[in-house]
Design a protein around this motif. Structure first.
Motif, PDB file in Angstrom:
ATOM      1  N   ASP A 456       2.373   5.456   0.837  1.00 54.89           N
ATOM      2  CA  ASP A 456       1.551   4.418   0.211  1.00 54.89           C
ATOM      3  C   ASP A 456       0.274   4.269   1.034  1.00 54.89           C
ATOM      4  O   ASP A 456       0.205   3.450   1.957  1.00 54.89           O
ATOM      5  CB  ASP A 456       2.323   3.099   0.154  1.00 54.89           C
ATOM      6  CG  ASP A 456       1.625   2.063  -0.711  1.00 54.89           C
ATOM      7  OD1 ASP A 456       0.393   2.178  -0.915  1.00 54.89           O
ATOM      8  OD2 ASP A 456       2.304   1.129  -1.180  1.00 54.89           O
ATOM      9  N   PRO A 457      -0.745   5.083   0.730  1.00 55.15           N
ATOM     10  CA  PRO A 457      -1.959   5.052   1.557  1.00 55.15           C
ATOM     11  C   PRO A 457      -2.668   3.704   1.545  1.00 55.15           C
ATOM     12  O   PRO A 457      -3.197   3.263   2.570  1.00 55.15           O
ATOM     13  CB  PRO A 457      -2.828   6.159   0.948  1.00 55.15           C
ATOM     14  CG  PRO A 457      -2.266   6.415  -0.408  1.00 55.15           C
ATOM     15  CD  PRO A 457      -0.815   6.107  -0.326  1.00 55.15           C
ATOM     16  N   ALA A 458      -2.683   3.039   0.385  1.00 58.62           N
ATOM     17  CA  ALA A 458      -3.356   1.736   0.316  1.00 58.62           C
ATOM     18  C   ALA A 458      -2.656   0.711   1.195  1.00 58.62           C
ATOM     19  O   ALA A 458      -3.300  -0.052   1.940  1.00 58.62           O
ATOM     20  CB  ALA A 458      -3.416   1.263  -1.135  1.00 58.62           C
ATOM     21  N   ALA A 459      -1.324   0.672   1.127  1.00 61.27           N
ATOM     22  CA  ALA A 459      -0.564  -0.271   1.948  1.00 61.27           C
ATOM     23  C   ALA A 459      -0.736   0.045   3.434  1.00 61.27           C
ATOM     24  O   ALA A 459      -0.809  -0.866   4.268  1.00 61.27           O
ATOM     25  CB  ALA A 459       0.908  -0.221   1.566  1.00 61.27           C
ATOM     26  N   PHE A 460      -0.802   1.336   3.762  1.00 60.83           N
ATOM     27  CA  PHE A 460      -0.990   1.703   5.166  1.00 60.83           C
ATOM     28  C   PHE A 460      -2.343   1.221   5.683  1.00 60.83           C
ATOM     29  O   PHE A 460      -2.448   0.703   6.803  1.00 60.83           O
ATOM     30  CB  PHE A 460      -0.869   3.213   5.342  1.00 60.83           C
ATOM     31  CG  PHE A 460      -1.038   3.662   6.768  1.00 60.83           C
ATOM     32  CD1 PHE A 460       0.008   3.558   7.667  1.00 60.83           C
ATOM     33  CD2 PHE A 460      -2.257   4.150   7.223  1.00 60.83           C
ATOM     34  CE1 PHE A 460      -0.147   3.941   8.992  1.00 60.83           C
ATOM     35  CE2 PHE A 460      -2.425   4.536   8.542  1.00 60.83           C
ATOM     36  CZ  PHE A 460      -1.365   4.430   9.429  1.00 60.83           C
ATOM     37  N   ARG A 461      -3.386   1.368   4.883  1.00 65.60           N
ATOM     38  CA  ARG A 461      -4.711   0.893   5.305  1.00 65.60           C
ATOM     39  C   ARG A 461      -4.700  -0.625   5.509  1.00 65.60           C
ATOM     40  O   ARG A 461      -5.296  -1.134   6.465  1.00 65.60           O
ATOM     41  CB  ARG A 461      -5.776   1.304   4.279  1.00 65.60           C
ATOM     42  CG  ARG A 461      -6.186   2.770   4.413  1.00 65.60           C
ATOM     43  CD  ARG A 461      -7.199   3.186   3.343  1.00 65.60           C
ATOM     44  NE  ARG A 461      -7.797   4.463   3.703  1.00 65.60           N
ATOM     45  CZ  ARG A 461      -8.950   4.623   4.324  1.00 65.60           C
ATOM     46  NH1 ARG A 461      -9.665   3.552   4.650  1.00 65.60           N
ATOM     47  NH2 ARG A 461      -9.413   5.824   4.631  1.00 65.60           N
TER      48      ARG A 461
END
Length: 664
Positions: A456-461
């Motif tokens: 989940d790239p958005a959650a990681f950012r």
């Protein structure tokens, strides 16, 4: 143990091949249906149970497969490349967009994506030669007189080239005469090659074998060579053999000879298939000396249990945290065996030999039914020899062979004497080991099947406190102590210089458990916006979220490419190791997808080129140029398609190979 019968759906294009497969499946009483593609399938298939649908109608296909309770799918027969715009108007864009995009990489890439779409719904993709083993030619002379020794030498050379090309494309033909390569199908296309080769003047002294390579995704397994007074062509099925003998190929055939085909399995009786149950434990010893091998071993154990649930497995051996999760209690910490390079190996030899003795002692105490030795050439070879001395009859299986196609091909002969079966990652491995008599099964590169579904790239950012458009640099200095010691200082110097011009730049660094004690103390107090990652889910999310990566050469480069992350590759070894490598290496690049593409997609800074100045320049260039990053990602995807992206998981193939080898 035999497989329980899986109902087969045969998706039929044009030509006689689907008819042959359908007739064989019907004869063996395996449950099946034929899914006829409208306007293409042979009318003879109307006599078989099944359905008709339009090309590209995936919604109807999946409805049919679910209704008929099919588990396996075979696709065969010819299909003309369609007009995707018309198909999307008729059947909708779902699935067709990804297939159309894959088609830019060629027909083979398109077909692999079709298979991937079907497999994503839970169906097992089965090759036509698996559904009908009678398709494969037998070993040796098929028709005509024996080829001359010169022709056989040419054939072997053609097979070597064809196998290497076949690793990157589906069933490529190669023409060799007098050890000179005259034609390669991949360079000019099938029809152009046939026209040009067929126009060569006849000469009684010339024998031109045409050998076909193979791909793990779309096998052409019989490896047939043709020796003719004029050039000719062969295909790997009995259908093509009959065509050749009937004179329907472009030029006359005088001799057909099949080189080293895989053994043809006995026809299964699907009507009376049964499942055996083992009451006594089957003890398998797995030996992994590095983090990557630890992951392979754990994946293999999971798949063995999944594919043979009635078998009472007992796993013992040497491994790390992942294998421990599956029940293996290692007698020592494998971090001490994470060694790279010839000089480093010599320094560590006393320690390695001590651990080999520990491993052999464990084998003697546990008395396993089979031993699987995973990667780590130096350690596992010594372990194989030690175990063979005390247990001469135990089956030894090597999982991941040395890359003899890159350096030191003599290791193929050494391994062939040490083990009974090789599970290879790369199709180009097979010819080297099979030539030495070692049974080799290509299972594929596990890096091509990394599961990013939980990423989940958005959650990681959000987790690390950066905006969607902020630049994020991922730094991967390696997973071996030697890599950390040689690369991390250069990386740190590069990052400190980078932070002066980009103070707001955020960095993320995954830390392998095997090198945590080296990495964390070296970076925790640096004046950088650096986040350390110590779990797999965050690592894969970070790969998807990163703008760019600076990475140590290795498996991680393929994982980054799958994640759609552009990268810069760096590597350093001991000076003596580098000198020896340069002396014996036969490859131009070190990154697998660069090798597959035959060009430098990701820039490589190796040994003397690995300097802070060079790395800093490459990083700034890519951080400032989105178009450059996008082009690199697209080129990486195309190279991955050529390598076999979307194939069945290697652990699944490896488990099946182990079970078959042990005749379970």
């Amino acid at each position: 143990m035999s497989n329980s019968p899986q109902k087969l759906a045969l998706i039929s294009g044009g030509g006689a091949l689907p008819v042959e497969v359908a007739q064989y499946v019907a004869r063996t009483q395996r449950p099946y249906i034929v899914v006829r593609i409208e306007g293409l399938s042979d009318p003879a298939l109307n006599d078989h149970p099944g359905h008709t649908l339009g090309l590209g109608d995936f919604a109807k296909l999946f409805e049919i497969l679910a209704t008929e309770q099919c588990k396996a799918v075979t696709m065969c027969g010819y299909v003309q490349r369609p007009d995707f715009d018309d198909m999307k108007k008729e059947h909708g864009a779902q699935h067709l967009n990804s297939i159309q995009s894959a088609g830019r990489g060629g027909d083979d890439s398109l077909l692999r994506q079709v298979a991937k779409v079907i497999a994503s719904q839970g169906y097992h993709i089965e090759g036509a030669h698996e559904a009908n083993p009678e398709l494969l030619l037998g070993r040796g002379l098929q028709a005509g007189p024996d080829p001359s020794p010169e022709a056989m030498e040419d054939a072997q050379e053609a097979m070597r080239i064809a196998a290497a090309i076949g690793a990157l494309d589906i069933g490529q033909a190669v023409v060799v005469a007098g050890r000179i390569t005259l034609a390669v199908e991949a360079q000019e296309g099938t029809q152009n090659m046939l026209r040009r080769v067929g126009a060569l003047p006849p000469h009684s002294a010339v024998r031109l074998p045409i050998a076909r390579g193979f791909s793990p995704n779309w096998p052409s397994p019989s490896r047939t060579c043709v020796s003719t007074c004029r050039p000719s062509v062969s295909r790997p099925s009995r259908t093509r053999l009959r065509q050749a003998l009937a004179g329907s190929l472009p030029v006359p055939v005088t001799c057909l000879w099949s080189i080293r085909p895989p053994p043809t399995p006995a026809p299964p009786n699907w009507a009376s298939s049964s499942t055996a149950t083992m009451t006594n434990p089957l003890k398998i010893m797995l030996i992994a000396a590095e983090a990557s091998g630890d992951m392979l071993g754990a994946g293999l154990m999971v798949e063995l249990r999944k594919q043979a649930p009635e078998t009472n497995f007992a796993f013992v051996g040497v491994g790390g945290a992942r294998m421990a999760e599956q029940g293996v209690q290692s007698p020592f910490d494998i971090a001490q065996l994470s060694i790279l390079g010839m000089l480093e190996g010599l320094k560590a030899l006393p320690r390695v030999n001590a651990r080999v003795r520990d491993t052999a002692a464990l084998a003697a105490a546990e008395k396993p039914d089979a031993v699987v030795l995973i990667d780590s050439w130096g350690f596992t070879l010594r372990a194989a020899h030690a175990i063979r001395k005390i247990m001469p009859r135990v089956p030894l299986i090597k999982y991941v062979g040395p890359q003899v196609w890159a350096t030191r091909p003599g290791r193929a002969k050494t391994l062939a004497k040490a083990v009974d079966l090789l599970l290879a990652l790369h199709p180009m491995d097979a010819p080297y080991f099979e030539r030495e008599g070692l049974k080799t099964i290509v299972v594929g590169n596990p890096a091509l099947n990394v599961d990013f579904s939980k990423a989940d790239p958005a959650a990681f950012r959000r987790k690390i406190g950066i905006e969607p458009d902020d630049s994020l640099l991922m730094v991967l200095p390696g997973s071996r102590p030697g890599e950390i010691k040689r690369l991390l200082p250069t990386f740190v110097e590069t990052l400190l210089a980078l932070s002066k011009s980009r103070p707001a730049l955020t960095l993320v660094m995954p830390v392998a458990e095997t090198v945590r004690n080296l990495v964390v103390p070296a970076v925790k107090d640096l004046p950088l916006r650096l986040h350390l990652i110590e779990n797999e889910d965050d690592k894969y999310s970070a790969m998807r979220a990163s703008t760019l990566a600076l990475a140590c050469s290795g498996t991680v480069s393929t994982e980054l490419a799958l994640a759609g992350c552009p990268m810069i590759i760096a590597y350093k070894v001991e000076p003596l190791t580098w000198w020896i490598f340069k002396t014996i290496a036969t490859i131009k690049y070190v990154t697998l997808f660069n090798i597959a593409a035959g060009r430098e997609i990701a820039p490589e800074f190796i040994q003397p080129a690995c300097t802070p100045e060079n790395l800093l320049k490459a990083i700034n260039q890519r951080l400032d140029d989105k178009a450059l990053r996008d082009r690199q990602v697209e080129d990486q995807f195309q190279a991955l398609d050529r390598m076999g992206r979307g194939q069945r998981p290697p652990a699944e193939k490896a488990a099946r190979a182990v079970l078959d080898f042990l005749t379970l």
